[in-house]
Design an enzyme around this catalytic site. Structure first.
Site, short mmCIF file in Angstrom:
data_model
loop_
_atom_site.label_atom_id
_atom_site.label_comp_id
_atom_site.label_asym_id
_atom_site.label_seq_id
_atom_site.Cartn_x
_atom_site.Cartn_y
_atom_site.Cartn_z
N HIS A 1 -0.12 3.24 4.78
CA HIS A 1 -0.69 2.16 5.62
C HIS A 1 -0.19 0.78 5.17
O HIS A 1 -0.93 -0.20 5.23
CB HIS A 1 -2.23 2.19 5.58
CG HIS A 1 -2.83 3.43 6.16
ND1 HIS A 1 -3.24 3.52 7.46
CD2 HIS A 1 -3.10 4.64 5.60
CE1 HIS A 1 -3.74 4.73 7.69
NE2 HIS A 1 -3.66 5.42 6.57
N ASN B 1 -9.11 6.35 11.48
CA ASN B 1 -7.80 6.40 12.13
C ASN B 1 -7.99 6.43 13.64
O ASN B 1 -9.11 6.58 14.12
CB ASN B 1 -7.04 7.67 11.70
CG ASN B 1 -6.36 7.53 10.35
OD1 ASN B 1 -6.14 6.42 9.85
ND2 ASN B 1 -6.03 8.65 9.75
N ARG C 1 0.86 -1.20 0.00
CA ARG C 1 0.00 0.00 0.00
C ARG C 1 0.89 1.25 0.00
O ARG C 1 1.90 1.27 0.71
CB ARG C 1 -0.89 0.01 1.25
CG ARG C 1 -2.01 -1.01 1.24
CD ARG C 1 -2.62 -1.10 2.63
NE ARG C 1 -3.77 -1.98 2.69
CZ ARG C 1 -3.69 -3.31 2.80
NH1 ARG C 1 -2.51 -3.90 2.85
NH2 ARG C 1 -4.79 -4.04 2.87
N HIS D 1 -12.61 0.96 1.03
CA HIS D 1 -12.98 2.10 0.17
C HIS D 1 -14.06 2.91 0.89
O HIS D 1 -15.11 2.35 1.25
CB HIS D 1 -13.49 1.56 -1.17
CG HIS D 1 -13.97 2.61 -2.12
ND1 HIS D 1 -13.55 3.92 -2.07
CD2 HIS D 1 -14.82 2.54 -3.18
CE1 HIS D 1 -14.14 4.61 -3.03
NE2 HIS D 1 -14.92 3.80 -3.71
FE1 HDD Z 1 -6.35 6.91 3.39
C1 HDD Z 1 -5.34 3.74 2.94
C2 HDD Z 1 -7.40 6.17 6.60
C3 HDD Z 1 -7.06 10.25 3.96
C4 HDD Z 1 -5.71 7.60 0.16
N1 HDD Z 1 -6.35 5.28 4.56
C5 HDD Z 1 -5.88 4.05 4.18
C6 HDD Z 1 -6.05 3.13 5.26
C7 HDD Z 1 -6.63 3.81 6.29
C8 HDD Z 1 -6.83 5.17 5.84
C9 HDD Z 1 -7.00 3.27 7.66
C10 HDD Z 1 -5.61 1.67 5.25
C11 HDD Z 1 -6.72 0.77 4.81
C12 HDD Z 1 -6.25 -0.67 4.85
O1 HDD Z 1 -5.98 -1.15 5.96
O2 HDD Z 1 -6.16 -1.26 3.79
N2 HDD Z 1 -7.02 8.00 5.00
C13 HDD Z 1 -7.50 7.49 6.18
C14 HDD Z 1 -8.13 8.54 6.93
C15 HDD Z 1 -8.02 9.68 6.20
C16 HDD Z 1 -7.33 9.35 4.98
C17 HDD Z 1 -8.79 8.36 8.29
C18 HDD Z 1 -8.52 11.06 6.52
C19 HDD Z 1 -9.54 11.31 7.23
N3 HDD Z 1 -6.34 8.62 2.29
C20 HDD Z 1 -6.69 9.87 2.69
C21 HDD Z 1 -6.66 10.78 1.56
C22 HDD Z 1 -6.29 10.03 0.47
C23 HDD Z 1 -6.10 8.68 0.95
C24 HDD Z 1 -6.99 12.26 1.63
C25 HDD Z 1 -6.12 10.43 -0.96
C26 HDD Z 1 -6.62 11.49 -1.52
N4 HDD Z 1 -5.59 5.86 1.84
C27 HDD Z 1 -5.47 6.34 0.59
C28 HDD Z 1 -5.05 5.29 -0.42
C29 HDD Z 1 -4.94 4.02 0.48
C30 HDD Z 1 -5.29 4.56 1.86
C31 HDD Z 1 -3.85 5.67 -1.22
C32 HDD Z 1 -3.66 3.23 0.42
C33 HDD Z 1 -4.06 1.79 0.34
C34 HDD Z 1 -5.48 1.80 0.14
O3 HDD Z 1 -5.94 3.09 0.14
O4 HDD Z 1 -6.21 0.85 -0.05
O5 HDD Z 1 -6.03 5.13 -1.37
#
Ligand code: HDD
Length: 718
Positions: free
Chosen positions: A107, A179, A104, A371
Site C-alpha cells: 500500500h 479494502n 510502506r 492499525h
Molecule cells: Fe494490510 C497496510 C488492508 C492483510 C500487513 N493493509 C495496509 C493498508 C490497508 C491494508 C488498507 C494501508 C494502510 C495505510 O493507508 O496506511 N491488509 C488490509 C486488508 C487485509 C490486509 C483489508 C486483509 C483483510 N495486511 C494484511 C496482513 C498483513 C498486513 C495479513 C500481515 C500479516 N498491511 C500490513 C502492513 C501494512 C499494511 C505491512 C503496510 C503499511 C502499514 O501496514 O502501515 O502492516
C-alpha cells in the site's frame, strides 16, 4: 526589502533581489486539533498542537537564525573551494539527504483526505461505541491506496485498493483498515509475506512494477486455491475503479460488536459510495497510466477542492454471535468468504464525508499510521487467523517506517481523546512528560494514572470461551471450500462484466512465460466455471483441461454486479469540444454545472475563446479517458500542429476534422461513453446507442446526463 545586518561592522553582504515584497507566509489550513499529551499528574505538558512550521517573512536555519543568502555556498573566493565551515550548506544538504522514509511495504502508493463521520444511531442496539450514536460527529482521515506498486507507481493499475479510515473518537482512535474487495487471498496471516513476495516485482529484475500479470503472482495463486475468490474479484472491474470516490469498501473480517447491555453480535462492515460503484475499462486504465499516472489522486483532490465532497454510507451485516460463528453454513472466521447481501442486508449506521484535502502530503498521507488493533469500547475482534497476524504487523511495521515507537505523537496520528499513558522516552519523543512515577500502582504521583471501569469508558475484552484444544498448525475443515464462492461471484455478474473477467484472465496469463503456471491456473478455473475456463484457454491457445468433478449450484447475488442501476452524476467530468464556434457552449456548461458535473472546454488553443469562455484543455492536452462523457459544439478542421489521423497515409489527411478530435470521438465510442452534439459538432459524432444530437444544447445535455447516470452506454459493449 533588502536584507540588512543591523549594526554589523564592515561591508554589507551583497543583496539578493526578491521577486516579490516579503510578507508573512500563508496561514496553514486548519489542522486536526489534537489535545496535548498529559502528564501522569494530569498536567498538560507534551508536544505543542500542530505548529505553524513557517513563521515570519525571512528565511532562517532550523535554529531560527536569519539568512541573507541560500543560493551560494561559502567559498574561498568566488571561484575557489567550498569551505567546511559553511554550517548552512551542511545543515541544508544533511536534512535533504534524510528527507525520505521507507515507503510502506505494501500500500505504498496512496492518497488521503480529512472528513467527518456522522452516526445515525441505528447501531445502538448492537454497539455501544459513542461515535455511532445518533447525530454524533467525529473527525476522520481516510487513505486510499493500491497494494503492490511502489510510492511513485501509477494509479490505475489492476490491483486491490486499500480503504483505511481513522476515526478520531472521544473514546480513543478507531481504525477500520479495509479494502475495496470484501475477501482476501489467504486465510492465515502467516502467508502474507509469501503472497506479497509473489505479487511484487521479480527480485532479480525488479519488474514488472505494480502488476499482477507475471509468473510469480500466478504461480502462487494457482498453488493456493484459497486465493481463487479474491483472484476472481481481482480480474473483475472492481480492480480498475473509475475513482477512489466510486469504490465500495469492506472491513473484510468479521468483527464482534458489544452493546450497552454487554450483548454481542458478529458483523461485517461495508462502505457504500453515494457516487455509485463504477470502474474503468481495461484499455482506459492502461491509457491513463501513461497519460495521467496520478489520475485517482488528482480526481480525489480536485473533487474536494471543487466542493464535490465524496460520501460513503457505513453499513453492517449483522449475524448472531453463536458458538459456531457461522451464518447459513458460511464460516464467519474465513476471510475468503462473503455473506451475500440478499441473505444478510447491509444496514446503514452512519455517513462519511470527505471535505478537506491535506495541507502537507508527507505529514499527513505519508505519516498516517493505521492499525487494526486501534479499537474503541463496543468494537471487539474475532478469531480470524488473518486478523490476528495483522494485529501484530501494523504496530511492528511503523517502527521501521516511522522510526520508532512514538509515531502516535505525529500530528496526524494523535488521538483526539485525552492521552495519559505510561509510555516513555524512545526515538522522536516530543512530549515532555512530567511526574516521577510512570508506573502503577504508585504513591509518589498521587497514584495517577488510575484504572478506569466500564462505567468510565474502559475497553474491556469480551470474555470468549476458547474451546479446549491442542496446539496445532492447521486450518479448520470449514475453510476447505475454495471454489463455490468464486463461482457465486462469476455467476452474479452481468454478461459484459463476465466478458471483462474472461479478458482479464486471458491478458494476465498471456503475460506469463511459464507454461506450467498457465496450465495450472486453467485447472483452477475449470473448478469455477466451464465457460470461463474454456474461453481463457482458447485465448491462450491452450487445451481446455478436463474436470469431471461436480460444480456446485450457486444462487447469484445481484448486489455483486455494478451494472443495472442509476447513480447520481455529481462530480463526474464532461468534455466540451469547441473552436471559433462556441454556440451553445455556455448553455451546456450551465446545465452541467447545475447538475454538479464538472465541464471542461477543449479547444484548439489555450486561453480565452470569447470574453467569458476559457479553454481548460487543448487538443494537445486532452484525451478521452479524462472524461465520463463528451459533447461537441464544433467540428474543428485539422490544425497545423496536428499529426495526420492514424488511418490515413502520412501527409494525406483524409478527414476534415482535427485528428485529435476524431480520436476523442472514436475513443468515447469505443469506451461506451455518452456522446452529445449540436450545430457543426453533430456532423462528426456518428450515431448509435448513447449518441444524442439536436438543436438545443440544453436538451442534449439533459439526455447525456441521463445516460451518464448509468455510467456507460452498456448496449454499445453488448
Ligand atoms: Fe494490510 C497496510 C488492508 C492483510 C500487513 N493493509 C495496509 C493498508 C490497508 C491494508 C488498507 C494501508 C494502510 C495505510 O493507508 O496506511 N491488509 C488490509 C486488508 C487485509 C490486509 C483489508 C486483509 C483483510 N495486511 C494484511 C496482513 C498483513 C498486513 C495479513 C500481515 C500479516 N498491511 C500490513 C502492513 C501494512 C499494511 C505491512 C503496510 C503499511 C502499514 O501496514 O502501515 O502492516
Amino acid at each position: 526589502m533588502e536584507p540588512k545586518i543591523p549594526g554589523a561592522p564592515g561591508p554589507q553582504p551583497p543583496t539578493v533581489a526578491e521577486p516579490t515584497e516579503p510578507r508573512d507566509p500563508l496561514p496553514p489550513k486548519p489542522d486536526q486539533d489534537a489535545p496535548e499529551t498529559v502528564s501522569p499528574t494530569g498536567a498538560v505538558t507534551g508536544a505543542p498542537k500542530t505548529a505553524n512550521s513557517q513563521q515570519g517573512p525571512f528565511l532562517t536555519t532550523a535554529q531560527g537564525l536569519r539568512l541573507y543568502d541560500t543560493d551560494h555556498s561559502l567559498k574561498a573566493g568566488a571561484r575557489g573551494p567550498t569551505l567546511l565551515q559553511d554550517h548552512h550548506l551542511r545543515e541544508k544538504i544533511t536534512h535533504f539527504d534524510h528527507e525520505r522514509i521507507p515507503e510502506r511495504v505494501v500500500h505504498a502508493r496512496g492518497a488521503g483526505a480529512h472528513g467527518v463521520f456522522v452516526g445515525y444511531g441505528t447501531a445502538e442496539s448492537v454497539c455501544k461505541a459513542g461515535f455511532l450514536r445518533k447525530g454524533k460527529t467525529t473527525p476522520v482521515f481516510v487513505r486510499f491506496s493500491t497494494v503492490v506498486g511502489s510510492r511513485g507507481s501509477a494509479d490505475t493499475v489492476r490491483d486491490t485498493r486499500g480503504f483505511a479510515t481513522k476515526f478520531y473518537t472521544d473514546e480513543g482512535t478507531f481504525d477500520l483498515v479495509g479494502n475495496n474487495i470484501p475477501v482476501f487471498f489467504i486465510q492465515d496471516g502467516i502467508k502474507f509475506p509469501d503472497i506479497i513476495h509473489a505479487a511484487k516485482p521479480h527480485p532479480d529484475r525488479e519488474i514488472p512494477q505494480a502488476q499482477s500479470a507475471h509468473d510469480t503472482f500466478w504461480d502462487f495463486v494457482s498453488l493456493h486455491t484459497e486465493a481463487t475468490h479474491h483472484v476472481l474479484w481481482h480480474m473483475s472491474d472492481r480492480a480498475v475503479p473509475r475513482s477512489y470516490r466510486t469504490m465500495e469498501g469492506f472491513g473484510v473480517h468479521t468483527f464482534r460488536l458489544v452493546n450497552d447491555a454487554g450483548e454481542t453480535s458478529l458483523v461485517k462492515f461495508h462502505w457504500k459510495p453515494a457516487q455509485g460503484v463504477h470502474s474503468l475499462l481495461w484499455e482506459e486504465a492502461q491509457l491513463i497510466n501513461g497519460i495521467d499516472p496520478d489520475f485517482h489522486r488528482r480526481d480525489l483532490y480536485d473533487a474536494i477542492e471543487a466542493g464535490a465532497f465524496p460520501q460513503w454510507e457505513l453499513g453492517v451485516q449483522v449475524f448472531p454471535d453463536t458458538p459456531e460463528q457461522t451464518f447459513e453454513g458460511i464460516d464467519l472466521l474465513d476471510p475468503t468468504k462473503i455473506v451475500p447481501e440478499e441473505l444478510a442486508p447491509v444496514q446503514p449506521i452512519g455517513m462519511l464525508t470527505l471535505n478537506r484535502n491535506p495541507t502537507n502530503f508527507f505529514a499527513e498521507s505519508e505519516q498516517v499510521a493505521f492499525h487494526v488493533g486501534h479499537l474503541v469500547p463496543g468494537i471487539d475482534l474475532t478469531d480470524d487467523p488473518l486478523l490476528h497476524a495483522r494485529l501484530f504487523s501494523y504496530l511492528d511495521t511503523q517502527l521501521t517506517r516511522l522510526g520508532g515507537p512514538n509515531f502516535h505523537q505525529l500530528p496526524i496520528n494523535r488521538p483526539h481523546a485525552p492521552v495519559n499513558d505510561m509510555l516513555r522516552d524512545g526515538y522522536h519523543q516530543t512530549a515532555v512528560h512530567g511526574g516521577a512515577a510512570p508506573y502503577r500502582p504508585n504513591s509518589l504521583d498521587g497514584g495517577c494514572p488510575f484504572h478506569a471501569g466500564v462505567a468510565d469508558g474502559a475497553y474491556v475484552e469480551m470474555p470468549q470461551r476458547v474451546e479446549e484444544s491442542v496446539k496445532v498448525r492447521e486450518a479448520p475443515a470449514s475453510f476447505a471450500d475454495h471454489f463455490s464462492q468464486p463461482r457465486l461471484f462469476f455467476h452474479s455478474l452481468s454478461p459484459v462484466e463476465q466478458e471483462h473477467v474472461i479478458r482479464a484472465f486471458t491478458f494476465e496469463l498471456g503475460k506469463c512465460y511459464e507454461q506450467a503456471v498457465k496450465e495450472r491456473q486453467l485447472r483452477v478455473l475449470a473448478r469455477v466455471d466451464a465457460r470461463l475456463c474454456s474461453e481463457v484457454a482458447t485465448g491462450l491457445g491452450l487445451p481446455v483441461p478436463e474436470f469431471d468433478g461436480e460444480l456446485p449450484e450457486v444462487t447469484p447475488s445481484p448486489a455483486l454486479s455494478q451494472i443495472g442501476r442509476r447513480w447520481p452524476v455529481e462530480g463526474r467530468v464532461v468534455g466540451i469540444v469547441a473552436d471559433h464556434s462556441v454556440d451553445g457552449v455556455e448553455a451546456a456548461r450551465a446545465a452541467l454545472e447545475e447538475a454538479g458535473v464538472v465541464p471542461l472546454v477543449i479547444a484548439p488553443h489555450g486561453g480565452p475563446l470569447t470574453d467569458g469562455l476559457v479553454a481548460q484543455r487543448t487538443f494537445l492536452t486532452a484525451r478521452s479517458v479524462e472524461f465520463d462523457a463528451l459533447l461537441l459544439a464544433a467540428a474543428p478542421p485539422p490544425a497545423p500542429d496536428a499529426l495526420p489521423a492514424r488511418d490515413t497515409k502520412a501527409g494525406a489527411p483524409s478527414s476534415t476534422v482535427d485528428p485529435r478530435v476524431a480520436l476523442l470521438v472514436e475513443e468515447a465510442h469505443r469506451h461506451a461513453k455518452a456522446i452529445g452534439a449540436w450545430g457543426e459538432g453533430a456532423s462528426v459524432v456518428g450515431d448509435g446507442p448513447g449518441v444524442v444530437t439536436g438543436d438545443d444544447p440544453t436538451a442534449v445535455v439533459q439526455d447525456v446526463l441521463t445516460l451518464l447516470s448509468e455510467h456507460r452506454v452498456w448496449d454499445r459493449l453488448a
